[in-house]
Design an enzyme around this catalytic site. Sequence first.
Site, PDB file in Angstrom:
ATOM      1  CB  SER B  49       1.223   4.687 -12.967  1.00 25.62           C
ATOM      2  OG  SER B  49       1.902   3.596 -12.494  1.00 25.62           O
ATOM      3  N   GLY B 245       2.541   0.454 -12.135  1.00 27.95           N
ATOM      4  CA  GLY B 245       1.306   0.404 -12.907  1.00 27.95           C
ATOM      5  C   GLY B 245       0.189   0.847 -12.441  1.00 27.95           C
ATOM      6  N   GLY B 247      -4.282   0.948 -11.812  1.00 26.21           N
ATOM      7  CA  GLY B 247      -5.389   0.245 -11.228  1.00 26.21           C
ATOM      8  C   GLY B 247      -5.148  -0.401 -10.001  1.00 26.21           C
ATOM      9  CB  CYS B 273       4.515   1.954  -7.551  1.00 22.00           C
ATOM     10  SG  CYS B 273       2.754   2.900  -7.831  1.00 22.00           S
ATOM     11  CG  LEU B 274       0.347  -2.692  -9.607  1.00 22.33           C
ATOM     12  CD1 LEU B 274      -0.980  -2.240  -8.784  1.00 22.33           C
ATOM     13  CD2 LEU B 274       0.147  -3.009 -10.991  1.00 22.33           C
ATOM     14  CD  GLN B 277      -0.434  -0.685  -4.609  1.00 23.73           C
ATOM     15  OE1 GLN B 277      -1.051  -1.150  -5.853  1.00 23.73           O
ATOM     16  NE2 GLN B 277      -0.299   0.586  -4.667  1.00 23.73           N
ATOM     17  CG  ASN B 315       1.228   8.067  -9.778  1.00 26.07           C
ATOM     18  OD1 ASN B 315      -0.089   8.517  -9.448  1.00 26.07           O
ATOM     19  ND2 ASN B 315       1.257   7.674 -10.870  1.00 26.07           N
ATOM     20  N   GLY B 317      -2.872   5.135  -5.507  1.00 29.82           N
ATOM     21  CA  GLY B 317      -4.331   5.327  -5.163  1.00 29.82           C
ATOM     22  C   GLY B 317      -4.673   4.213  -4.216  1.00 29.82           C
ATOM     23  CG  PHE B 318      -5.526   0.620  -4.966  1.00 27.45           C
ATOM     24  CD1 PHE B 318      -6.840   0.051  -4.478  1.00 27.45           C
ATOM     25  CD2 PHE B 318      -5.507   1.371  -6.214  1.00 27.45           C
ATOM     26  CE1 PHE B 318      -7.875   0.137  -5.156  1.00 27.45           C
ATOM     27  CE2 PHE B 318      -6.519   1.303  -6.867  1.00 27.45           C
ATOM     28  CZ  PHE B 318      -7.930   0.725  -6.505  1.00 27.45           C
ATOM     29  CG  HIS B 357       7.090   6.281  -8.473  1.00 23.62           C
ATOM     30  ND1 HIS B 357       6.952   5.297  -9.204  1.00 23.62           N
ATOM     31  CD2 HIS B 357       5.841   6.464  -7.806  1.00 23.62           C
ATOM     32  CE1 HIS B 357       5.801   4.930  -9.470  1.00 23.62           C
ATOM     33  NE2 HIS B 357       4.964   5.658  -8.660  1.00 23.62           N
ATOM     34  CD  GLU B 359      10.189   5.098 -10.624  1.00 22.89           C
ATOM     35  OE1 GLU B 359      10.314   4.866  -9.558  1.00 22.89           O
ATOM     36  OE2 GLU B 359       8.979   5.348 -10.927  1.00 22.89           O
TER      37      GLU B 359
END
Lengths: 377, 383
Positions: B49, B245, B247, B273-274, B277, B315, B317-318, B357, B359
Amino acid sequence: MPKRTDIKSILIIGAGPIVIGQACEFDYSGAQACKALRDEGYRVILVNSNPATIMTDPDMADVTYIEPITWRMVEKIIERERPEALLPTMGGQTALNCALDLARHGVLEKYGVEMIGAKKEAIDKAEDREKFKLAMAKIGLESARSALAHSLEEELQVQASVGFPTIVRPSFTLGGAGGGIAYNKEEFTAICERGLEASPTKELLIEESVIGWKEFEMEVVRDKADNCIIICSIENLDPMGVHTGDSITVAPAQTLTDKEYQIMRDASIACLREIGVETGGSNVQFAINPADGRMLIIEMNPRVSRSSALASKATGFPIAKIAAKLSVGYTLDELANEITGGATPASFEPTIDYVVTKVPASPSRSSRSPTTASPRR
Amino acid sequence: MSQKTPALLVLADGSVFRGTSIGAPGRTVGEVVFNTAMTGYQEILTDPSYVGQVVTFTCPHIGNTGTNLEDAESRRVFAAGLVIRDLPLLESNWRSSESLPAFLARHGLVAIADIDTRRLTRILRTAGAQNGCIASAENGLLDDEAVKAALEAARAAPAMAGQDLAKAVTCSERYDWTGALWSLGAGYGAGATPRFHVVAYDFGVKHNILRHLAERGCRVTVVPAQTTAAEALALKPDGVFLSNGPGDPEPCTYAIEAIGAIVDSGMPTFGICLGHQLLGLASGARTVKMKFGHHGANHPVQDLDTKRVYITSQNHGFAVDEATLPGNARATHRSLFDGSLQGIERTDRPAFSFQGHPEASPGPREMSYLFDRFVAMMDKRNA
């Protein structure tokens, strides 16, 4: 959960005289507790034998007794003031022992006083080394190999099974007074004799030595809803065998990887739950073998401890103040976190961008004192 | 190190930090983000990530525990650079097999120490995440020319928003995962006997997620990010997992499309996380870029059903914008830091996801009950 309205007045027991090895940590915690509970509108009754403290200043509590901290004296105070609750976790071992005495002698029951913060059963379980060890084994936490002894014969028998050096710890003494490390049989019998005398229950714990192992402490806070947070981890620069009070200590812990730290974190929270500390702060101590990482749980204090004061200073999280508020029913998410000026709730685990180091000073060491540091104070 | 090599960190806003090179020689650019975790730097550096990101730690001493062969979260280092306050002269940990500088050099990671990371963090908090450039000066010269070149490089680096980085870090081919969680003394375990088959979409998956699944009796097939729904379902899984992940999730249209079809088929689906999203996007919600994101291991998150507060590892940013959640999705978790959305659940399908997270690795392990929830979902489907 809002604060309790079924109790109106709360008795706080102070820590008594400040002894060598202590600074004014318990004055700090007691004063914080008085302020926090008065702010919440409770009538605070304080007993402390030490008038040279901030907490005994006239405006700290509603009523202040400067009297010996004995269960008989405190019974008289209870009889006169009739508090609904007793908060025993702010005045160190002195207060905790006094509260246990009050419970044992039926005083609390007689006057309908409820112990808040930590119950008798929890204190017993944490303080009685054998019960503690069993409780920890139940949740899969390993303790140093040890056994109790009440006589010379038992002492020698146990010693043979754990080898030298051997740790001797008398039960229920302040700061481990009367105990020590024995490197040979002569030392061992001498320490045992002294220890039996010092222990109010005439009981000794004889233990495998973990001298030289890494020593860690975790400051944990738990609320009624079972929310648990770690305020701070502390690592002793001096290894096991040197009392925390004599050690250079560093916060946060510096030599654990995340995997090891998380194991210790989970273990300390599990310890609080198993011991049954319902609300407030506790201190859990661990030893780690530097060669292979074997982790032992050493002990836990079901109360605000001297390390709590260090952790509070180190992180800005006022453990005693929050613990006092938790004891009357608040939960962590209902209390404001002072580090961020109330922008976040207290159910937040401090993370710091600096390292705090405590270096001990011993100005009063006399020429007759032992020149080597030891677990005995 | 006997001879110190000077190095520079220059932010796109023109801020200049001078320090010491502690990693590979050369230059690197990326989005500079701060992480407040006090442990786990090896896991963080190897977390996919962090691709394209230069990580700085607010914790001042990094490197105390060295590095070892166990604490990697993927096959290599993914972070674009490392910025720290102080590198200790010695490491002290029984598992350490290599010092941090040696590890950085071996993985070719450019890194800088001896800079004021508190000042850097304040800039990032105030102005928001921005690009930066670390440059080491093997010739010892950090003159105006070097600063200018680094500034230009920082400004020329692509912005994080709009970048599909999942495609860049995903595995090239499908593979089977074996290996469960780590324990003291025993290392990584073998896990429970498989009861379920899980297809895990690799958008930059952290190994500890796969270990958690294996621990709970899942046979895991990891598939590339661009695997279609038909290909995934053809593997006849009991559940589909959507990984973390790097981006911006929005450009990952291929994944959004696949996830929509998988969820609609009634397949138990769990995203982290990603992956969270992407589930949000596939369900019709929108995502937004956060000012400086959440990167740390002390974030309180409330489970909205039980009101319990969990300390979580974060962790990102989006974030999924809660206001845009469609009628068939509901909020399950919320951050007590800033009130942002942390977890969602579909009300019409067995699908849920979490922004942080569970995990851990690094961070507290309090959220691992979400893996149990996923397993229970597969149990229910198979019953």
